[in-house]
Design a protein around this motif. Structure first.
Motif, PDB file in Angstrom:
ATOM      1  N   UNK A   1     -11.489 -14.689 -36.411  1.00  0.00           N
ATOM      2  CA  UNK A   1     -10.853 -15.744 -35.617  1.00  0.00           C
ATOM      3  C   UNK A   1     -10.342 -16.867 -36.521  1.00  0.00           C
ATOM      4  N   UNK A   2      -9.079 -17.195 -36.385  1.00  0.00           N
ATOM      5  CA  UNK A   2      -8.502 -18.302 -37.152  1.00  0.00           C
ATOM      6  C   UNK A   2      -7.985 -17.918 -38.523  1.00  0.00           C
ATOM      7  N   UNK A   3      -8.058 -16.644 -38.864  1.00  0.00           N
ATOM      8  CA  UNK A   3      -7.667 -16.230 -40.216  1.00  0.00           C
ATOM      9  C   UNK A   3      -6.142 -16.151 -40.350  1.00  0.00           C
ATOM     10  N   UNK A   4      -5.692 -16.237 -41.585  1.00  0.00           N
ATOM     11  CA  UNK A   4      -4.278 -16.029 -41.888  1.00  0.00           C
ATOM     12  C   UNK A   4      -4.100 -14.572 -42.309  1.00  0.00           C
ATOM     13  N   UNK A   5      -3.213 -13.859 -41.628  1.00  0.00           N
ATOM     14  CA  UNK A   5      -3.116 -12.415 -41.809  1.00  0.00           C
ATOM     15  C   UNK A   5      -1.736 -12.038 -42.344  1.00  0.00           C
TER      16      UNK A   5
ATOM     17  N   UNK B   1      -4.881 -16.240 -34.696  1.00  0.00           N
ATOM     18  CA  UNK B   1      -4.616 -15.925 -36.092  1.00  0.00           C
ATOM     19  C   UNK B   1      -3.266 -16.484 -36.461  1.00  0.00           C
ATOM     20  N   UNK B   2      -3.026 -16.519 -37.758  1.00  0.00           N
ATOM     21  CA  UNK B   2      -1.762 -17.045 -38.265  1.00  0.00           C
ATOM     22  C   UNK B   2      -1.044 -15.891 -38.958  1.00  0.00           C
ATOM     23  N   UNK B   3      -0.018 -15.325 -38.330  1.00  0.00           N
ATOM     24  CA  UNK B   3       0.650 -14.192 -38.967  1.00  0.00           C
ATOM     25  C   UNK B   3       1.573 -14.640 -40.099  1.00  0.00           C
ATOM     26  N   UNK B   4       1.541 -13.916 -41.195  1.00  0.00           N
ATOM     27  CA  UNK B   4       2.488 -14.166 -42.290  1.00  0.00           C
ATOM     28  C   UNK B   4       3.321 -12.891 -42.445  1.00  0.00           C
ATOM     29  N   UNK B   5       4.532 -12.884 -41.908  1.00  0.00           N
ATOM     30  CA  UNK B   5       5.336 -11.672 -41.962  1.00  0.00           C
ATOM     31  C   UNK B   5       5.914 -11.445 -43.354  1.00  0.00           C
ATOM     32  N   UNK B   6       5.849 -10.212 -43.839  1.00  0.00           N
ATOM     33  CA  UNK B   6       6.259  -9.896 -45.206  1.00  0.00           C
ATOM     34  C   UNK B   6       7.052  -8.604 -45.199  1.00  0.00           C
ATOM     35  N   UNK B   7       8.048  -8.536 -46.066  1.00  0.00           N
ATOM     36  CA  UNK B   7       8.958  -7.390 -46.054  1.00  0.00           C
ATOM     37  C   UNK B   7       8.360  -6.132 -46.678  1.00  0.00           C
ATOM     38  N   UNK B   8       7.789  -6.248 -47.872  1.00  0.00           N
ATOM     39  CA  UNK B   8       7.346  -5.041 -48.570  1.00  0.00           C
ATOM     40  C   UNK B   8       5.874  -5.126 -48.939  1.00  0.00           C
ATOM     41  N   UNK B   9       5.315  -3.971 -49.260  1.00  0.00           N
ATOM     42  CA  UNK B   9       3.917  -3.893 -49.647  1.00  0.00           C
ATOM     43  C   UNK B   9       3.649  -4.721 -50.896  1.00  0.00           C
ATOM     44  N   UNK B  10       4.604  -4.736 -51.837  1.00  0.00           N
ATOM     45  CA  UNK B  10       4.400  -5.456 -53.095  1.00  0.00           C
ATOM     46  C   UNK B  10       4.279  -6.958 -52.858  1.00  0.00           C
TER      47      UNK B  10
ATOM     48  N   UNK C   1       3.368  -8.382 -50.067  1.00  0.00           N
ATOM     49  CA  UNK C   1       2.130  -8.607 -49.337  1.00  0.00           C
ATOM     50  C   UNK C   1       0.956  -8.675 -50.311  1.00  0.00           C
ATOM     51  N   UNK C   2       0.972  -7.761 -51.274  1.00  0.00           N
ATOM     52  CA  UNK C   2      -0.073  -7.709 -52.284  1.00  0.00           C
ATOM     53  C   UNK C   2      -0.150  -9.023 -53.058  1.00  0.00           C
ATOM     54  N   UNK C   3       1.023  -9.538 -53.440  1.00  0.00           N
ATOM     55  CA  UNK C   3       1.090 -10.776 -54.214  1.00  0.00           C
ATOM     56  C   UNK C   3       0.517 -11.950 -53.414  1.00  0.00           C
ATOM     57  N   UNK C   4       0.918 -12.052 -52.147  1.00  0.00           N
ATOM     58  CA  UNK C   4       0.445 -13.166 -51.316  1.00  0.00           C
ATOM     59  C   UNK C   4      -1.054 -13.045 -51.065  1.00  0.00           C
ATOM     60  N   UNK C   5      -1.496 -11.813 -50.831  1.00  0.00           N
ATOM     61  CA  UNK C   5      -2.918 -11.600 -50.547  1.00  0.00           C
ATOM     62  C   UNK C   5      -3.763 -11.967 -51.765  1.00  0.00           C
ATOM     63  N   UNK C   6      -3.330 -11.518 -52.934  1.00  0.00           N
ATOM     64  CA  UNK C   6      -4.116 -11.791 -54.146  1.00  0.00           C
ATOM     65  C   UNK C   6      -4.115 -13.273 -54.499  1.00  0.00           C
ATOM     66  N   UNK C   7      -3.026 -13.985 -54.161  1.00  0.00           N
ATOM     67  CA  UNK C   7      -2.969 -15.410 -54.467  1.00  0.00           C
ATOM     68  C   UNK C   7      -3.747 -16.233 -53.446  1.00  0.00           C
ATOM     69  N   UNK C   8      -4.270 -15.563 -52.424  1.00  0.00           N
ATOM     70  CA  UNK C   8      -5.038 -16.297 -51.426  1.00  0.00           C
ATOM     71  C   UNK C   8      -4.180 -16.995 -50.388  1.00  0.00           C
ATOM     72  N   UNK C   9      -2.886 -16.656 -50.330  1.00  0.00           N
ATOM     73  CA  UNK C   9      -2.035 -17.262 -49.306  1.00  0.00           C
ATOM     74  C   UNK C   9      -2.347 -16.672 -47.936  1.00  0.00           C
ATOM     75  N   UNK C  10      -2.998 -15.511 -47.917  1.00  0.00           N
ATOM     76  CA  UNK C  10      -3.547 -15.037 -46.647  1.00  0.00           C
ATOM     77  C   UNK C  10      -4.958 -14.510 -46.889  1.00  0.00           C
TER      78      UNK C  10
END
Lengths: 422, 338
Positions: B142-146, B169-178, B180-189
């Motif tokens: 609950x409340x996570x950024x996805x 939740x807070x959706x962060x729409x992303x075009x490609x897997x790469x 998404x990986x970058x944003x996830x690893x940087x903690x943006x989601x």
């Protein structure tokens, strides 16, 4: 008696359409027009025919189906059960937000930089030249992606604010949090809120208007109007008696006092963001995608506007500033009173096209996941419903109307500042 | 915007071209290459290797079809598509076959006018979070950024999952897997969600896979399979039965190692029919008798493809699970070659 012979009655023959120079150009124009119309008609018919062969005739019923997806930045209430039409509307509002913020920021920056580029200070002028050349000559998409990457990689995550040994802290006595997910700032709240006025019931384009906001705006307008009346009274008195009455505290208080009363009565206070669970909650959340897009678009467009401003100023003959100097005007007033008013008529027409460019460039939003009209209608809706042609046509129509509206507004402004020639 | 316009123009142009030409099989033969739509890079399923050659589980299927039809497993033009561009690419005729982790759904099959020719991977949507968050269930999000890949069914499942569990939740729409990986690893989601196989593949490419955990909840059914356009049933049959040939070969024990031996004739009539030494199945498809042999020669049968690309011995390390043969408790069940 002389006989008058009538001039020989010319009979019209079809061959004259080609051989008679009076008709030839018209004939050719009509012929070309028919050809062009035939090609256009063929394209439209072919597309419609092929689409219906594929079992996908052009229809817009999908707009009223539930969208089933969520949008992060919502200016109106919205859930995944609302229609595609409402999702598109929210996207359009997001486009407006970033275009509006971008145009204003770009204008301010552009004017400052354009003037600074003409500065006599060597360093300032060179720095501005570097800025302009750097931003003008790199595609705006790269600036947008770079701005986003810098935000994501360099700012602290919300996690860094947590715990005993937090590595990041909030600014301005814990009221502003700057994270790599965006910036959280305090939000205005009303404890005795007057509520909202709802319009258009349950339809897809329903919206609310906050009565608190309306009241504040009304009070401000009334205050400024009274203030300007006081000012003209003061000028009148000055003209009659030669002495200007001191009215600044009157003018200030007719604006501020009613505002304070309204704010007190409605229980105005600020809601501060606080770290709760995964994210900061409360406050106004400026998403990283919005900031990156806003920043990149306005920095990029400002470089072009700066060049327009510089060109406008250089277009004013040097005699004007020399004349102003000989009248004893100092450089500041010379710029404000003599040069800029004349430069405006050179600056505004290209400025319109820069505003249009910025608005259209905002469609690059999807590169950073900002949900503008291209992200909703032209992105997820298009993809989930498979209505490519309809969605693209709608988007083209929307961007066209937005651009034409901006043009109309700016042309109206241009006409009002145009030099009146006698 | 720009890409959308190009796509729109392509759609119009492609539709104009697509309707005129009927037989995809003839087109492919005339062209000499198979245009195969794959993902923009999902290790294990479809990604270019160090020398720039495409490889992976989905790529294997493309190559098998190319081998069956054209006799050359390298006669494939791989066209990377994002979640957003893939259907336009297929509908417009830019690709002949889409093998891109695409979920078979009613509306895609019926409304978007595509033909799913089978399931090559039974998947489900999962969530990945950093271990240090201490989350053990998707119900705690609950409340996570996805981070989500836009234009996919996962986007819709996610909205439904959070809605039905009364969570925000807070959706962060992303075009490609790469990305998404970058944003996830940087903690943006906080969370990255996609098909569980995709999560495993993505996690395998991380510097420290152990610092990330895939949550136990699988919130959807995602039968992934290859698809073609509606209206060309012969081409659809070729893709369907190439996939079935790979699955049946595993069931019957035909591997790339023993195929040459079996092709000279066995006691099992079904193997003989599959490999074309008996009956006329290949001709019925409009191909020759050895089509299935060539398809199997590329990367072996379904099980071999699975093990080589995404199986337990690879960095991705997926277990067969639902994707085991029906005899082993899985869902793989090919109709008979008869």
């Amino acid at each position: 008696m002389s006989t008058l012979t009538d001039p020989r009655k010319e009979s019209f023959s079809v061959s004259m359409l080609i051989y008679d120079t009076r008709y030839r150009s018209t004939t050719i124009q009509i012929f070309v027009l028919v050809l062009v119309l035939m090609v256009v008609f063929w394209l439209i018919r072919n597309t419609a025919q092929n689409l219906s062969d594929l079992g996908k005739p052009i229809e817009f019923g999908f707009l009223l189906e539930p969208s089933s997806y969520d949008i992060n930045q919502r200016l109106l209430d919205y859930s995944s059960r609302d229609t595609h039409l409402r999702a598109s509307l929210l996207g359009l509002l997001n486009t407006f937000v970033v275009a509006f913020l971008g145009c204003i920021t770009a204008l301010i920056l552009g004017v400052l930089i354009g003037v600074a580029r003409l500065s006599k200070n060597w360093l300032v002028a060179r720095i501005m030249t570097v800025y302009v050349e750097m931003f003008r000559n790199v595609p705006v998409l790269l600036w947008i992606v770079l701005a986003m990457a810098i935000m994501i990689e360099s700012l602290p995550t919300p996690k860094a604010f947590r715990g005993e040994n937090a590595t990041a802290s909030m600014y301005f006595s814990d009221s502003v949090a700057i994270t790599n997910r965006g910036i959280y700032i305090p939000e205005p709240l009303f404890s005795n809120s007057l509520g909202n006025l709802s319009f258009l019931g349950d339809s897809s384009v329903r919206f609310d208007i906050s009565l608190d906001l309306m009241l504040i705006i009304a009070v401000l307008i009334a205050g400024f109007w009274t203030s300007s009346r006081i000012n003209s009274w003061a000028s009148k008195t000055q003209n009659e008696t030669g002495i200007r009455p001191t009215v600044w505290y009157w003018r200030l208080s007719v604006v501020l006092l009613p505002l304070l009363v309204v704010l007190y009565y409605t229980g105005f206070h600020l809601g501060y963001p606080a770290l709760k669970g995964f994210n900061f909650q409360g406050g106004t959340y400026l998403r990283n995608s919005l900031i990156a897009l806003w920043l990149a678009l306005s920095l990029y467009t400002a470089a072009f506007i700066a060049e327009n401003v510089r060109a406008g100023i250089l277009a004013i003959s040097k005699g004007q500033s020399e004349a102003a100097a000989s009248l004893g005007l100092r450089p500041g007033p010379t710029m404000n009173l003599v040069i800029l008013p004349q430069a405006l008529r050179v600056i505004i027409p290209p400025l319109i096209s820069q505003f249009l460019n910025l608005t259209k460039n905002s469609s690059l939003a999807i590169a950073v996941g900002y949900m503008d009209i291209t992200g909703t209608l032209g992105g997820i809706t298009l993809n989930q419903t498979g209505r490519e042609l309809e969605a693209i046509l709608m988007m083209m129509l929307i961007y066209l109307s937005v651009s034409l509206t901006i043009s109309a507004l700016m042309n109206w402004y241009n006409n009002s500042v145009k030099l009146v020639e006698r | 915007m720009k890409t959308s316009f190009v796509l729109g123009a392509l759609t119009v142009a492609g539709l104009a071209a697509g309707a005129a030409a009927a037989g995809t099989l003839d087109d492919v033969k005339a062209r000499g290459t198979l245009n195969c739509g794959v993902s923009t890079g999902l290790v294990g399923f479809a990604a270019p290797n160090a020398s720039g050659e495409w490889e992976g589980f989905d790529v294997g299927l493309c190559r098998a079809v190319a081998a069956a039809v054209l006799g050359d497993s390298n006669a494939v033009e791989f066209i990377p598509t994002t979640g957003k561009t893939r259907f336009t690419a297929l509908a417009s005729g830019e690709v002949d076959l889409l093998a891109r982790n695409t979920t078979w759904t009613f509306s895609r099959d019926v409304d978007l006018k595509f033909e799913f020719t089978g399931v090559n991977y039974y998947d489900g949507q999962g969530f990945m979070v950093p271990t240090e968050l201490g989350v053990s269930s998707a119900k705690e999000l609950d409340g996570a950024t996805v981070c989500i890949q836009t234009g996919t069914t996962t986007e819709l499942n996610l909205a439904d999952f959070f809605r039905s569990n009364n969570m925000n939740y807070e959706p962060v729409p992303i075009e490609t897997n790469a990305e998404a990986q970058q944003q996830y690893l940087a903690g943006a989601c906080d969370v990255y969600t996609t098909d569980a196989s995709g999560l495993a593949a993505t996690r395998a490419t991380f510097e420290n896979p152990g610092a990330h955990v895939v949550l136990p909840e699988i919130i959807s059914k995602e039968p992934l399979g290859p698809l073609v356009r509606h209206g060309d049933n012969n081409w659809g049959d070729i893709v369907r039965w190439t996939l079935n040939a790979l699955i049946t070969a595993e069931e019957l024990g035909v591997t790339s190692a023993n195929m040459a031996e079996m092709a000279s004739g066995t006691n099992n009539p079904e193997i003989n029919r599959l490999l074309g030494t008996e009956g006329t199945l290949g001709e019925m498809l409009g191909l020759d008798a050895e089509w299935a042999q060539r398809a199997l020669a590329v990367g072996g049968n379904y099980g071999e493809l699975f093990e080589a690309n995404i199986g337990a011995s690879t960095p991705i390390g997926l277990a067969r699970g639902l994707n085991a043969q029906w005899k082993n408790g899985g869902l793989l069940y090919s109709p008979p070659f008869r």
